[in-house]
Structure formats: C-alpha cells, structure tokens
Design an enzyme around this catalytic site. Structure first.
Site, PDB file in Angstrom:
ATOM      1  N   TYR A   1       0.302   1.370  -2.093  1.00 46.16           N
ATOM      2  CA  TYR A   1       0.824   0.008  -1.918  1.00 46.16           C
ATOM      3  C   TYR A   1      -0.157  -0.987  -2.522  1.00 46.16           C
ATOM      4  O   TYR A   1      -1.371  -0.914  -2.295  1.00 46.16           O
ATOM      5  CB  TYR A   1       1.030  -0.330  -0.439  1.00 46.16           C
TER       6      TYR A   1
ATOM      7  N   GLU B   1       4.613  -7.810  -5.409  1.00 46.66           N
ATOM      8  CA  GLU B   1       4.497  -6.628  -4.548  1.00 46.66           C
ATOM      9  C   GLU B   1       4.925  -5.388  -5.322  1.00 46.66           C
ATOM     10  O   GLU B   1       6.027  -5.343  -5.883  1.00 46.66           O
ATOM     11  CB  GLU B   1       5.356  -6.782  -3.296  1.00 46.66           C
TER      12      GLU B   1
END
Length: 397
Positions: free
Chosen positions: A119, A207
């Site tokens: 992530y 993101e």
C-alpha cells in the site's frame, strides 16, 4: 475532483511511473478488440466507477453474474463475456452505499504475476503543511482496518516543500515496504516521480492499492486513485477534460454551477448556512439534539438573492429532507438578501416541510420583517440552540 483508474494510470505513466498496459471501453462490442491489443494470456476486467471496494462489490442485476467489479479473464472470450455482463449494470460497494453506481466504462488490463501486494499513498498533511506519503506492507486491504488493528504496520513520511523529495525519503519508504534489491532501487525512482506528479498536478490524494512486486522482482502500479484540489483546476484544462459528471451527485453538480459549497449527507434536516465553521457547528448541534443533517451547504459570505434561491431549491429537491434550518450570521452577507432569497425560492418550489430560520447580524430586522410579511409558514428562532431544538422537534413530531 476525482478521476477514473484508467485516467489516473495514464497520467502517472506520463510522469514515468510503471503501470500495466490496458484499454478503456464503453461498449461491450469493443471488448474483443481491446483484449487482442494486449499481450495476454491473462486479462483483468475492471469496472470504472468513483468508489473503492470494487473487487468485493456485488452487482444488483442477476444478469451481471456472480463476480464483483474486478474479474480475472483467462481468455478473450471471457473478456467479452464479462464486458456484456458488467456494462450498464449497477455495482454496490462499501463506498457507493446501497444505491450503487452504474458501470458505464470498463478498463481491460493485462494480467500481472503478483508476488507481493503493498500500500502506498500521498496526501496533503494540512497540519504540517507538507505532502505526506503513507506506506504499508498490507496492500490490497482496507487501510482503515489496518490503521485500527495494526497501526505499527503503517509508516508516514513527510516531505518538506523547501527541500522537495530527497533520496532519504525514498529509502525510508522502501524500508517501510520491506523492499530489497532491484525493487528497492525502483522505489528510489518511483517516489520522486509520484511526488512530482502530485505537486505539479495539484493533487489532493494519490492512492496506489495495491502497489505490487511482480514475480520478476519489478514494482508495478496495479491500481490508482487520484483526486485533485478543485480550487486549482483552472490551471489544468487537461485535467478538467477528464471529469465524468455521471459519477457526481446531481445536487452537488448543480451546486457547483452556482459556486455553492454543498455536500449531500444521509440525514433528514436540510441546512443552509453562511460560513464553513458555522455550517459545521450547525450540523453538530442538530446531531446533539438527536437528528441528522441532510447536507453541508455554505452559501458563502457574499451570496446574491439568486444564489440563495438556488441553494434553497437544491435542499428541497432532496427527497430525504423533512425539515429545513437556515442559520445566517450576517456580516458581508446581509440578512435581508437571505430573506429575499428564501421567499423567492419558496414561492417558486413550494414549502411542504417545516422551515426554521435564525438570522443575526447585518440588516437582521429588515430580514425578519421580510419573512414575517411574506405570508409563509416560517418558524423564527432566537439563536442557534433554539433553532436546532425547533427544527428537530418539528421533524420528529
């Protein structure tokens, strides 16, 4: 303003970020051609909506099959099949709410051999006045759950705008992601690339979930979610052209046409306020007395009669609204202008729900006089607490 995954990847690729090859389609009969233009033999068919959780989402229609909004296709024939099932269907995820979103476009992407999912995101840390990168080894999961259950697995690296992105920032992030060898070196190039894209394009959020390490040891941006600072879009005509208005709430879209700050919420008491701070306080006190606000709506400090009229009309078009609270503290905004706008709007759209109005400040007596002489069923309030109690009582019977 948000954009779709395929648009985000195209933008990042222009800056040099590693992304998979893919094609966007709008009609099912375009799927076969799109898939044949990719290396294969595996493909991924991705619904393009402005919401996360697509892979775990479910379609409302039985004809859309049993899969979610992200499907692995082992052949061109599978790509065609999924395209027919998914296009035009309604996908429901945790972020769409029960109403879901209609899938109007798909991204056909070449399959990837995934070794590790990570992530990585970048956002504006307003408290520090810096861009912050957030990294975690727990890619592919809901980062909110990771933050709550295992916060030690999340590392934040802030970048001072005076220095910009430096090699030690990238090394720290590579370390947080557990990268070594070639992947760590690639991370050393990726982080400054993403920082450049973030700052030059005035992003508010970038993101990547997941950022993957392939079985060949290479980093690859497998998914990308990008949002932009709407106040800076005048500098980026190419970004504005990516806007998909079908993904935006119709009332929020209408509000933007009149420069109104409006966000739809899930409650039943509509709010019209001047000033963001006062709007937040108004929503808080509504919740304090046991109800829920239906919206955030700031008409601004210098609104015209026409602007106030449109704001009121937007509130009343929300079928969830069962009562309306107008809370105005007049400074630059004059109370009589608000009163004129309310009267004009009510005469145009009608008034079926309870309306409580609290006015204070510039031209307040004139504003109250306009409302009292309008012949409309308006409940006046002495202060914010009084207004909140009255509108909640009226809505709850």
């Amino acid at each position: 303003m948000n954009i779709h995954e395929y648009q985000a990847k195209r933008l990042l690729k222009e800056f040099g970020a590693p992304v998979s090859e893919g094609r966007v389609i709008f009609k099912a009969n375009e799927a076969k051609k799109a898939a044949k233009e990719l290396p294969g033999p595996l493909y991924v068919v991705k619904a393009q909506i402005h919401a996360g959780g697509r892979g775990k989402g479910k379609f409302k229609e039985k004809s859309a099959g049993d899969g979610g909004g992200v499907r692995l296709a082992k052949s061109v024939r599978d790509v065609e099949k999924y395209a027919k099932e998914m296009l035009g269907a309604t996908l429901v995820t945790k972020q769409t709410g029960p109403e879901g979103k209609v899938v109007n476009r798909l991204y056909i992407e070449n399959g990837s051999d995934i070794e590790t999912e990570l992530y990585l995101s970048a956002l504006v840390d307003r408290g520090a006045g810096q861009v912050a990168f957030i990294a975690s080894t727990e890619g592919g999961m809901n980062i909110e759950e990771v933050a709550e259950e295992t916060p030690e697995k999340i590392v934040t690296v802030r970048i001072d705008p005076a220095t910009g992105c430096m090699p030690h920032h990238a090394r720290r992030i590579a370390q947080a992601l557990g990268l070594k060898g070639a992947a760590a070196k690639q991370c050393g190039k990726l982080i400054p690339t993403l920082y450049k894209a973030f700052t030059e394009k005035d992003m508010s959020l970038l993101e990547i979930n997941p950022l993957i390490v392939t079985k060949g040891g290479d980093l690859l941006v497998l998914d990308a979610k990008v949002g932009f600072d709407s106040n800076a879009l005048f500098r980026h005509q190419n970004i504005l052209e990516m806007r998909d208005e079908t993904e935006e709430d119709p009332m929020e879209l209408k509000a933007s046409e009149f420069d109104l700050s409006y966000v739809k919420l899930d409650g039943n008491i509509g709010c019209m306020v001047n000033g963001a701070g006062l709007a937040m306080a108004t929503m808080d006190i509504i919740k304090h007395y046991g109800a829920e606000p239906a919206n955030f709506l700031d008409v601004g400090g210098g609104a015209t009669k026409e602007k106030v009229t449109e704001a009121f009309k937007i509130i009343t078009t929300d079928p969830n609204v069962k009562g309306i609270l107008v809370n105005i503290f007049g400074g630059i905004m004059k109370c009589d202008i608000i009163a004129d706008g309310i009267v004009a709007a009510v005469k145009e759209v009608g008034l079926e729900d309870p309306l409580v109005v609290r006015l204070e400040g510039t031209n307040v007596e004139k504003g109250k006089e306009i409302l009292s002489q309008s012949g409309l069923k308006i409940t006046p309030a002495d202060d914010l607490e009084d207004a909140a109690q009255k509108v909640v009582a009226a809505v709850q019977g």
